[in-house]
Scaffold this motif. Structure first.
Motif, PDB file in Angstrom:
ATOM      1  N   ILE A 163      38.785  25.173  42.475  1.00 45.32           N
ATOM      2  CA  ILE A 163      38.535  26.254  41.778  1.00 45.32           C
ATOM      3  C   ILE A 163      37.659  26.227  40.374  1.00 45.32           C
ATOM      4  CG2 ILE A 163      39.780  28.593  41.117  1.00 45.32           C
ATOM      5  CD1 ILE A 163      40.583  27.419  43.899  1.00 45.32           C
ATOM      6  N   TRP A 164      36.863  27.171  40.165  1.00 43.32           N
ATOM      7  CA  TRP A 164      36.110  26.747  38.983  1.00 43.32           C
ATOM      8  C   TRP A 164      35.638  28.296  38.548  1.00 43.32           C
ATOM      9  CZ3 TRP A 164      31.469  29.343  39.472  1.00 43.32           C
ATOM     10  CH2 TRP A 164      30.634  29.481  40.576  1.00 43.32           C
ATOM     11  N   SER A 165      35.446  28.323  37.103  1.00 47.10           N
ATOM     12  CA  SER A 165      34.830  29.590  36.535  1.00 47.10           C
ATOM     13  C   SER A 165      33.752  29.363  35.571  1.00 47.10           C
ATOM     14  CB  SER A 165      36.090  30.215  35.759  1.00 47.10           C
ATOM     15  OG  SER A 165      35.829  31.566  35.609  1.00 47.10           O
ATOM     16  N   ALA A 166      33.195  30.136  35.140  1.00 45.76           N
ATOM     17  CA  ALA A 166      31.848  29.925  34.367  1.00 45.76           C
ATOM     18  C   ALA A 166      31.712  31.609  33.818  1.00 45.76           C
ATOM     19  CB  ALA A 166      30.421  29.399  34.871  1.00 45.76           C
TER      20      ALA A 166
ATOM     21  N   CYS B 273      21.305  31.261  29.558  1.00 49.32           N
ATOM     22  CA  CYS B 273      22.691  30.849  29.047  1.00 49.32           C
ATOM     23  C   CYS B 273      22.826  29.466  28.658  1.00 49.32           C
ATOM     24  CB  CYS B 273      23.469  31.297  30.258  1.00 49.32           C
ATOM     25  SG  CYS B 273      23.739  32.952  30.645  1.00 49.32           S
ATOM     26  N   PRO B 274      23.346  29.085  27.379  1.00 47.34           N
ATOM     27  CA  PRO B 274      23.364  27.928  26.822  1.00 47.34           C
ATOM     28  C   PRO B 274      23.974  26.901  27.958  1.00 47.34           C
ATOM     29  CG  PRO B 274      23.755  29.304  25.259  1.00 47.34           C
ATOM     30  CD  PRO B 274      23.767  30.323  26.354  1.00 47.34           C
ATOM     31  N   ARG B 275      23.739  25.625  28.112  1.00 46.31           N
ATOM     32  CA  ARG B 275      24.353  24.785  28.900  1.00 46.31           C
ATOM     33  C   ARG B 275      24.956  23.668  28.155  1.00 46.31           C
ATOM     34  NH1 ARG B 275      21.863  28.649  32.128  1.00 46.31           N
ATOM     35  NH2 ARG B 275      22.458  27.789  34.311  1.00 46.31           N
ATOM     36  N   GLN B 276      24.699  23.740  26.768  1.00 42.13           N
ATOM     37  CA  GLN B 276      25.533  22.596  26.229  1.00 42.13           C
ATOM     38  C   GLN B 276      26.760  23.140  25.407  1.00 42.13           C
ATOM     39  OE1 GLN B 276      24.640  19.399  26.283  1.00 42.13           O
ATOM     40  NE2 GLN B 276      22.859  20.151  27.581  1.00 42.13           N
TER      41      GLN B 276
ATOM     42  N   GLY C 208      26.589  23.344  31.335  1.00 41.66           N
ATOM     43  CA  GLY C 208      25.951  22.362  32.122  1.00 41.66           C
ATOM     44  C   GLY C 208      26.836  21.372  32.563  1.00 41.66           C
ATOM     45  N   GLU C 209      28.091  20.998  31.999  1.00 44.78           N
ATOM     46  CA  GLU C 209      28.807  19.962  32.721  1.00 44.78           C
ATOM     47  C   GLU C 209      29.533  20.509  34.028  1.00 44.78           C
ATOM     48  OE1 GLU C 209      30.391  17.688  28.741  1.00 44.78           O
ATOM     49  OE2 GLU C 209      31.569  19.432  29.424  1.00 44.78           O
ATOM     50  N   LEU C 210      29.783  21.659  33.941  1.00 43.80           N
ATOM     51  CA  LEU C 210      30.349  22.540  35.218  1.00 43.80           C
ATOM     52  C   LEU C 210      29.369  22.537  36.382  1.00 43.80           C
ATOM     53  CD1 LEU C 210      32.416  24.130  36.821  1.00 43.80           C
ATOM     54  CD2 LEU C 210      31.564  26.347  35.732  1.00 43.80           C
ATOM     55  N   GLU C 211      28.030  22.931  35.886  1.00 35.36           N
ATOM     56  CA  GLU C 211      27.002  22.903  37.140  1.00 35.36           C
ATOM     57  C   GLU C 211      26.662  21.655  37.573  1.00 35.36           C
ATOM     58  OE1 GLU C 211      24.264  26.855  35.891  1.00 35.36           O
ATOM     59  OE2 GLU C 211      23.814  24.860  34.842  1.00 35.36           O
ATOM     60  N   ASN C 212      26.576  20.407  36.676  1.00 36.23           N
ATOM     61  CA  ASN C 212      26.625  19.247  37.340  1.00 36.23           C
ATOM     62  C   ASN C 212      27.806  18.739  38.124  1.00 36.23           C
ATOM     63  OD1 ASN C 212      24.254  18.712  36.001  1.00 36.23           O
ATOM     64  ND2 ASN C 212      24.910  17.812  34.156  1.00 36.23           N
ATOM     65  N   ARG C 213      29.096  18.911  37.601  1.00 35.96           N
ATOM     66  CA  ARG C 213      30.169  18.689  38.437  1.00 35.96           C
ATOM     67  C   ARG C 213      30.134  19.352  39.652  1.00 35.96           C
ATOM     68  NH1 ARG C 213      35.442  17.517  37.056  1.00 35.96           N
ATOM     69  NH2 ARG C 213      34.716  16.933  35.217  1.00 35.96           N
TER      70      ARG C 213
ATOM     71  N   ILE D  29      37.027  24.014  35.463  1.00 35.39           N
ATOM     72  CA  ILE D  29      37.312  23.533  36.833  1.00 35.39           C
ATOM     73  C   ILE D  29      38.878  22.720  37.237  1.00 35.39           C
ATOM     74  CG2 ILE D  29      36.325  21.274  36.640  1.00 35.39           C
ATOM     75  CD1 ILE D  29      34.981  21.633  39.439  1.00 35.39           C
ATOM     76  N   ALA D  30      39.153  23.071  38.196  1.00 38.29           N
ATOM     77  CA  ALA D  30      40.473  22.537  38.560  1.00 38.29           C
ATOM     78  C   ALA D  30      40.773  22.099  40.131  1.00 38.29           C
ATOM     79  CB  ALA D  30      41.605  23.518  38.153  1.00 38.29           C
ATOM     80  N   GLY D  31      41.353  20.752  40.302  1.00 35.38           N
ATOM     81  CA  GLY D  31      41.296  20.204  41.636  1.00 35.38           C
ATOM     82  C   GLY D  31      42.508  21.266  42.005  1.00 35.38           C
ATOM     83  N   ASN D  32      42.275  21.696  43.391  1.00 33.68           N
ATOM     84  CA  ASN D  32      43.280  22.611  43.915  1.00 33.68           C
ATOM     85  C   ASN D  32      44.488  22.036  44.429  1.00 33.68           C
ATOM     86  OD1 ASN D  32      44.307  25.240  44.493  1.00 33.68           O
ATOM     87  ND2 ASN D  32      43.209  25.385  46.515  1.00 33.68           N
TER      88      ASN D  32
END
Length: 276
Positions: free
Chosen positions: A218-221, A273-276, A251-256, A237-240
């Motif tokens: 599950i993820w959220s941005a 929207c800033p990635r850092q 940016g880290e979420l998009e890479n994940r 982000i979380a493993g379900n």
């Protein structure tokens, strides 16, 4: 003849204007920053774009996977209100059943008793109440959560099963709940407008006799605007299968997510929207 043609054109326009399940988010672009949804890497093989409509207004937007019977993501504007959590009726989406003029989410019982659909027809391309009633160790996980929307009507709209995924119960009641209620509140301080996209990565397992996919993550941005300018963004982000949430930059979420979607580049928000 001309009069008849004009009436036919008008009727088709009215149909298009009231359609909820569509082929893009053109009817409800307001839930995405700069009217820009995520790129098509997240798009499933059998997608449905849903402008979630309740009581004559669009409340949020959902990309739904008809085959896996879960939402891929829901997009909304973060506007937590003081109204209490409403009495929860669970809704389904009539236009996932067949082409019809029912342009709002509805309860299964109403569709069966008043509109003469069968339960099997409803179940064909979406999850239903009995699916979630049969699950163990999993609960109804909102992607657009009730507590993040302002009005009673918007809160009610989040109780459509097209906005729900099978979520690990300990995660839903634990660290993800803390993220929704506390972390989002803290991070959004000072924001004029906060756009949110929350999603689920399809997993390799199914529940309820293979009917409903159990997401692996599950993820959220979120993208925060001050005035009209993006000033900060963040992700989680979380493993379900465990009660743990990782807080990340956008940016880290998009890479994940890139790694979880076969190495293809995932873009959740407009590049401003800033990635850092």
């Amino acid at each position: 003849m001309l009069r008849l043609l004009l009436l036919q054109v008008l009727a088709s326009c009215l149909w298009l204007g009231h359609s909820e399940v569509v082929t893009s988010f053109a009817s409800c672009p307001q839930f995405f920053y700069e009217e820009t949804p995520p790129n098509d890497v997240l798009e499933p093989q059998k997608p449905a774009w849903i402008c979630q409509r309740y009581r004559n207004s669009y409340r949020f937007a959902t990309l739904y996977d008809r085959e896996k019977r879960i939402p891929v993501y829901s997009a909304y504007i973060y506007q937590p209100g003081t109204d209490k959590r409403p009495h929860k009726w669970w809704y389904v989406e009539p236009q996932l059943i067949s082409k019809n003029n029912l342009n709002e989410m509805e309860r299964e019982s109403v569709l069966i008793d008043e509109h003469k659909f069968t339960l099997d027809q409803i179940k064909d391309s979406q999850a239903v109440r009995e699916d979630y009633d049969k699950m163990t160790g999993l609960s109804r996980g909102h992607l657009s959560p009730c507590g993040h929307l302002y009005s009673k009507e918007s809160k009610m709209a989040t109780f459509t099963l097209t906005n729900i995924v099978p979520q690990d119960t300990s995660l839903n009641n634990g660290q993800w709940n803390i993220y929704e209620l506390k972390t989002m509140h803290e991070k959004s301080k000072g924001c004029t407008t906060t756009y949110v996209i929350t999603g689920a990565v399809p997993g390799n397992t199914y529940v309820v006799e293979g009917r409903v996919n159990r997401p692996s993550h599950i993820w959220s941005a979120a993208c925060c605007l001050v005035g009209t300018q993006p000033k900060k963004a963040w992700g989680a982000i979380a493993g379900n299968d465990q009660n743990k949430v990782e807080n990340l930059s956008l940016g880290e979420l998009e890479n994940r997510l890139r790694g979880l979607y076969g190495g293809r580049t995932v873009t959740l928000f407009n590049n401003a929207c800033p990635r850092q």
